[in-house]
Design an enzyme around this catalytic site. Structure first.
Site, PDB file in Angstrom:
ATOM      1  N   PRO A 146      53.447   0.393 -58.340  1.00  0.00           N
ATOM      2  CA  PRO A 146      53.396   1.902 -58.327  1.00  0.00           C
ATOM      3  C   PRO A 146      54.434   2.765 -59.063  1.00  0.00           C
ATOM      4  O   PRO A 146      55.098   3.491 -58.422  1.00  0.00           O
ATOM      5  CB  PRO A 146      52.997   2.280 -57.034  1.00  0.00           C
ATOM      6  CG  PRO A 146      53.993   1.308 -56.211  1.00  0.00           C
ATOM      7  CD  PRO A 146      54.103   0.179 -56.798  1.00  0.00           C
ATOM      8  N   CYS A 147      54.555   2.649 -60.369  1.00  0.00           N
ATOM      9  CA  CYS A 147      55.832   3.566 -61.127  1.00  0.00           C
ATOM     10  C   CYS A 147      55.370   4.797 -60.861  1.00  0.00           C
ATOM     11  O   CYS A 147      56.191   5.841 -61.277  1.00  0.00           O
ATOM     12  CB  CYS A 147      56.022   3.053 -62.488  1.00  0.00           C
ATOM     13  SG  CYS A 147      54.533   2.829 -63.304  1.00  0.00           S
TER      14      CYS A 147
END
Length: 348
Positions: free
Chosen positions: A316-317
């Site tokens: 989850p950037c």
């Protein structure tokens, strides 16, 4: 882009009023009074002419702050295969050893020309090339079970072993009896637009939206790094990815169980693991990540490793923030990242 030509706007508005199916995906209408955007066939009550603006891509509507309509689901349905294409794809997947020719398509009341255009637009290949790739992938899977190449070749409709070998080597770079390394690519839709998932036998290599600016470069790099050829197809990893991402958007999944096959240096791997450790619905700054890792690395190095992530959502950037708590304006799209953050906050 935002449509400003008055005649074009009038034409699109007439198509909206008439729910013109031919205009699905051609334009997106954003309603200023409700803050949502739709496709041409939306069944919702039609807005007044002065209350709408038109865009040529849904990404531009998202960037302008509009939300996808819950009735017509524009980011999904604008890219969903039309019924005749979906029928052809379903037949091929149910009969992977057979070939659906143009004449057979016409016998079934399907247009080869329309199907060909859709595949060129959304897959960058012809429908026949898509079929060949699926047949080869199925054949390779059977060879792994110990079946002889000759029997597999004739069972999949090839007239000779040499013809089977030529096609296999052309598509995979190796003879059928060799251990060809293949990466499968599969396309599916989400509420934020269609995505590609790529997977080797070991796990998921890439998960990205199809309008990702560097997608072609990523494809080339993955094939080079893994010494593999990319073919359309599915395996247990691609199917699991589609299922889990669907559950994530439906709000029923917060953690992923996917196995990843993402080459990277030691520092990149450390950053990606740290991203996956960020709790659902929370965010962390790049500075905090750098401090947490306890390595003599700059905040910029963490940001670069974050941007090198090839597996959107799962790694989850979108939970990593830049300076002053802002999202970085990289090519994955600020609007999508903000949508993902809001989605998680509502459900956390």
């Amino acid at each position: 882009m935002l449509v400003t030509d008055v005649r074009q706007i009038d034409s699109y508005y007439r198509a909206l009023i008439g729910r013109a199916a031919d205009d699905v995906g051609i334009f997106y209408v954003a309603v200023k009074t409700t803050g949502v955007f739709c496709i041409a066939t939306c069944r919702a009550r039609k807005p007044k002419r002065e209350n709408v603006v038109f865009y040529t891509s849904f990404k531009e509507a998202l960037d302008a702050g509009y939300r996808p309509c819950k009735v017509c689901k524009p980011t999904e349905n604008a890219y969903t295969a039309p019924p005749e294409v979906a029928e052809a794809i379903a037949w091929v997947r149910q009969h992977p050893k057979e070939r659906l020719s143009d004449s057979h398509l016409r016998q079934r009341g399907l247009s080869p020309e329309r199907i060909r255009r859709w595949f060129q637009q959304h897959h960058g290949m012809s429908f026949q090339a898509f079929q060949r790739s699926l047949r080869i992938n199925t054949a390779l899977e059977e060879l792994k079970t110990g079946r002889r190449a000759t029997s597999v070749a004739f069972d999949h409709g090839y007239e000779s072993l040499s013809g089977f070998g030529y096609t296999c080597k052309k598509l995979t770079g190796a003879a059928p009896t060799a251990a060809a390394h293949v990466i499968l690519i599969h396309r599916f839709t989400t509420p934020l637009g269609p995505m590609f998932v790529c997977a080797s036998e070991r796990g998921v290599c890439l998960l990205a939206f199809v309008d990702h600016r560097m997608l072609e470069t990523e494809f080339r790099n993955i094939q080079k790094e893994q010494q593999a050829r990319m073919l359309p197809g599915e395996n247990r990893h691609t199917r699991q990815a589609e299922r889990e991402v669907g559950e994530y958007f439906a709000g029923t999944r917060q953690c992923f169980g996917l196995i990843l096959d993402t080459p990277g240096n030691a520092f990149q791997q450390t950053v990606w693991q740290a991203l996956q450790a960020i709790s659902y619905g929370h965010t962390v700054s790049h500075a905090a990540l750098a401090e947490q890792l306890g390595q003599p690395r700059t905040v910029q190095a963490v940001a670069v490793a974050n941007d090198a992530n090839r597996v959107a959502i799962v790694v989850p950037c979108h939970r990593a923030l830049g300076e002053h708590g802002r999202l970085n304006s990289d090519d994955s799209g600020l609007a999508r990242k903000q949508w993902l953050r809001d989605h998680e906050r509502r459900l956390a």
